[in-house]
Design a protein around this motif. Structure first.
Motif, PDB file in Angstrom:
ATOM      1  N   TYR A   1      -3.187  10.662  -3.363  1.00  0.00           N
ATOM      2  CA  TYR A   1      -3.403   9.421  -4.112  1.00  0.00           C
ATOM      3  C   TYR A   1      -2.996   8.274  -3.201  1.00  0.00           C
ATOM      4  CZ  TYR A   1      -3.103   5.754  -7.623  1.00  0.00           C
ATOM      5  OH  TYR A   1      -3.297   4.600  -8.324  1.00  0.00           O
ATOM      6  N   SER A   2      -3.829   7.260  -3.097  1.00  0.00           N
ATOM      7  CA  SER A   2      -3.458   6.095  -2.286  1.00  0.00           C
ATOM      8  C   SER A   2      -3.878   4.829  -3.013  1.00  0.00           C
ATOM      9  CB  SER A   2      -4.107   6.160  -0.894  1.00  0.00           C
ATOM     10  OG  SER A   2      -5.512   6.172  -0.983  1.00  0.00           O
ATOM     11  N   ALA A   3      -3.148   3.766  -2.756  1.00  0.00           N
ATOM     12  CA  ALA A   3      -3.413   2.503  -3.444  1.00  0.00           C
ATOM     13  C   ALA A   3      -3.196   1.343  -2.478  1.00  0.00           C
ATOM     14  CB  ALA A   3      -2.487   2.367  -4.650  1.00  0.00           C
TER      15      ALA A   3
ATOM     16  N   SER B   1     -11.865   0.699  -7.886  1.00  0.00           N
ATOM     17  CA  SER B   1     -11.769  -0.594  -7.222  1.00  0.00           C
ATOM     18  C   SER B   1     -11.848  -1.717  -8.239  1.00  0.00           C
ATOM     19  CB  SER B   1     -12.901  -0.750  -6.197  1.00  0.00           C
ATOM     20  OG  SER B   1     -12.843  -2.030  -5.620  1.00  0.00           O
TER      21      SER B   1
ATOM     22  N   THR C   1       0.849  -1.187   0.000  1.00  0.00           N
ATOM     23  CA  THR C   1       0.000   0.000   0.000  1.00  0.00           C
ATOM     24  C   THR C   1       0.882   1.232   0.000  1.00  0.00           C
ATOM     25  OG1 THR C   1      -1.777   1.172   1.153  1.00  0.00           O
ATOM     26  CG2 THR C   1      -0.174   0.033   2.527  1.00  0.00           C
TER      27      THR C   1
ATOM     28  N   ASP D   1      -7.426  -4.644  -5.543  1.00  0.00           N
ATOM     29  CA  ASP D   1      -6.427  -3.812  -6.187  1.00  0.00           C
ATOM     30  C   ASP D   1      -7.077  -2.445  -6.358  1.00  0.00           C
ATOM     31  OD1 ASP D   1      -4.323  -2.734  -7.513  1.00  0.00           O
ATOM     32  OD2 ASP D   1      -4.524  -3.937  -9.329  1.00  0.00           O
ATOM     33  N   ASP D   2      -7.053  -1.675  -5.303  1.00  0.00           N
ATOM     34  CA  ASP D   2      -7.824  -0.432  -5.233  1.00  0.00           C
ATOM     35  C   ASP D   2      -6.917   0.791  -5.284  1.00  0.00           C
ATOM     36  OD1 ASP D   2      -9.968  -2.070  -4.912  1.00  0.00           O
ATOM     37  OD2 ASP D   2     -10.363  -1.535  -2.826  1.00  0.00           O
ATOM     38  N   SER D   3      -7.495   1.850  -5.737  1.00  0.00           N
ATOM     39  CA  SER D   3      -6.796   3.139  -5.644  1.00  0.00           C
ATOM     40  C   SER D   3      -7.828   4.237  -5.417  1.00  0.00           C
ATOM     41  CB  SER D   3      -5.997   3.412  -6.917  1.00  0.00           C
ATOM     42  OG  SER D   3      -6.864   3.536  -8.032  1.00  0.00           O
TER      43      SER D   3
ATOM     44  N   THR E   1      -2.978  -3.063  -2.625  1.00  0.00           N
ATOM     45  CA  THR E   1      -3.025  -4.333  -3.342  1.00  0.00           C
ATOM     46  C   THR E   1      -2.866  -5.462  -2.343  1.00  0.00           C
ATOM     47  OG1 THR E   1      -1.960  -3.293  -5.241  1.00  0.00           O
ATOM     48  CG2 THR E   1      -2.006  -5.698  -5.199  1.00  0.00           C
TER      49      THR E   1
END
Lengths: 411, 89
Positions: free
Chosen positions: A339-341, A380, A313, A353-355, A343
């Motif tokens: 921005y964040s992600a 998502s 992340t 696997d989101d952002s 996995t």
């Protein structure tokens, strides 16, 4: 005879002119002593009210707001986090942060941390109890509502994230200088995370649960964070964190399963004179590697499933506040983007696997009170099982695009 | 996972180095900075710098001790920041 006359005359003059002065001085001395006694009395009374001597210094923060999603248009209760600080002496400090939060119409009470610190030396503090785990930058430094630039935490961080937030244990921390390079450090031993074996909750097999007590094994998780300040004005901080420990339950097939957490973080705060603004950049990349293990296959009870249990992340956040302009309204504005992600393991029941992109405008009423207006764009691509819908009123669990208006106050 | 012991060894080495070094005296760079400068530099890393007139002297004693631990300040830095914050009272 002449000298006797002069002495007598002097004695007469002293008697006439000095007596009232002496009497006045004596009276002043009495008043001074009386005043001194009163001051001493007031000082003793005042001392008894000093925070740390007879009572906690109460600080903390609170927040609330409105959130709008495709399915929801709600005023949300937010939370109230009182922070109690007690200075027992110049070396001993106790502090505890509670969290009272409205979730689904009920009040949840939690202990964010509660620990005692002993200032061992100029550069070292020993801390014991429930601590904020010094892992990365968000939880240890940015999670309070009045510090966080957004109403929510970035993906992967905060409550229900994949990263540790708090735990019970022992910590050694402090700051020092290596030549002209400032460094800070935190090393700790805590109970550590616990691996869900999937027996009761097959859909969560392989997930690490944090802050569960008591420990599920006799091994302790060790870790630490070191921060470096390459510039003399401390504007840039580069941090590296690591955490290592067994996560499987004692006497189970997963007893020897180990989890390694790691993170790299960055903080850069700089006054940009040409823009009359303060730039605030924060970033964090973190990962979790868990040893391969076999979990029950809930679709076929006689079989097992396994997967590469690796999650990552990260987030990057930029805020710009024109704090140096003359116009007061503009000076109190702050523009922020994040921005964040996240996995999670491919092939697991909780694969995602989101952002998210968060864009916001904040307005500061004073140095610790603000209104936040932000919009979130979610992307998502969940695996076989979509993410659970957000709990109403719980901002961190809101799924999909969302609009937020929040206030936050620190005190 | 085979790289884990190497990573841990490197981390431990850095940690021990820092610990040993921290036992030495303070630094000329830090000594040269004023309380106001340290207040701005350290507070702003996470949040807005607090107004010095927010708390009384005794409250600042407790608040700065709390932040000394939270922000990993050295004793020298905490003393200077505390001294600056009390000037408003």
């Amino acid at each position: 005879m002449k000298s006797k006359y002069i002495v007598s005359l002097l004695a007469f003059m002293i008697a006439v002119f000095w007596n009232p002065v002496i009497a006045q001085e004596v009276q002043s001395m009495d008043e001074f002593q009386k005043l001194k006694q009163e001051v001493e009395l007031l000082k003793n009374e005042s001392d008894s009210y000093k925070p740390g001597l007879s009572r906690f210094l109460l600080r903390g923060y609170a927040h609330s707001g409105l959130q709008v999603t495709d399915d929801e248009f709600s005023f949300v209760g937010g939370s109230f986090n009182p922070l109690f600080i007690y200075k027992q002496s110049d070396r001993i400090l106790f502090e505890s942060e509670l969290e009272l939060e409205l979730v689904g119409g009920e009040v949840e009470l939690g202990v964010e941390y509660a620990n005692m610190s002993y200032l061992f030396s100029k550069n070292f503090t020993i801390r014991a109890g429930k601590i904020l785990v010094p892992f990365g930058i968000f939880v240890p430094s940015l999670h309070p509502a009045w510090v966080n630039k957004f109403p929510t935490a970035p993906l992967g961080a905060g409550h229900d994230g994949i990263l540790p937030s708090n735990d019970i244990g022992l910590e050694l921390r402090g700051g020092s200088y290596l030549g002209n390079l400032k460094v800070n450090y935190s090393f700790y031993a805590v109970n550590g995370s616990q691996l869900n074996d999937g027996e009761d909750e097959p859909e969560e097999a392989g997930i690490l649960h944090h802050a569960i007590f008591p420990d599920n094994n006799k091994g302790k998780t060790v870790g630490g964070r070191i921060g470096f300040f390459p510039f003399s004005n401390s504007s840039l901080e580069l941090g590296v964190s690591g955490m290592y420990g067994k996560v499987g339950a004692k006497d189970s097939d997963l007893e020897d399963v180990v989890a390694v957490h790691y993170a790299f973080d960055l903080s850069y705060v700089k006054t940009l004179t040409p823009l009359s603004s303060v730039l605030d950049l924060k970033a964090q990349y973190a990962g979790v590697n868990v040893d391969d293990a076999k979990f029950p296959d809930h679709e076929n009870p006689d079989d097992f499933v396994t997967f590469d249990n690796t999650s990552t992340t990260w987030f990057a956040q930029l805020a710009l506040r024109p704090a140096l302009v003359e116009n007061e309204f503009v000076r109190n504005l702050e523009f922020a983007g994040r921005y964040s992600a996240l996995t999670t393991p491919e092939g697991s029941e909780w694969e995602v696997d989101d952002s998210q992109i968060d864009i916001g405008i904040n307005y500061w009423l004073d140095w610790r009170t603000l209104f936040k207006v932000s919009y979130r764009i979610s992307n998502s691509s969940a695996g076989e099982h979509d993410e659970e819908p957000g709990e109403p009123g719980h901002s961190e669990a809101v799924a999909g695009n969302a609009f937020f208006i929040h206030w936050a106050i620190g005190f | 996972m085979k790289k884990i012991p190497i990573i841990i060894s490197i981390f431990t080495f850095i940690a021990v180095t820092v610990i040993i070094s921290s036992c030495s005296s303070t630094n000329s760079l830090a000594d040269a900075k004023s309380g106001a400068q340290l207040w701005g530099e350290n507070c702003l890393r996470c949040h807005n710098a607090p107004s010095p007139d927010t708390f009384s002297d005794t409250e600042w004693d407790v608040a700065v001790m709390h932040m000394r631990i939270r922000a990993n300040l050295t004793e020298n830095e905490a003393v200077k920041i505390s001294g600056f914050l009390k000037t408003a009272n």
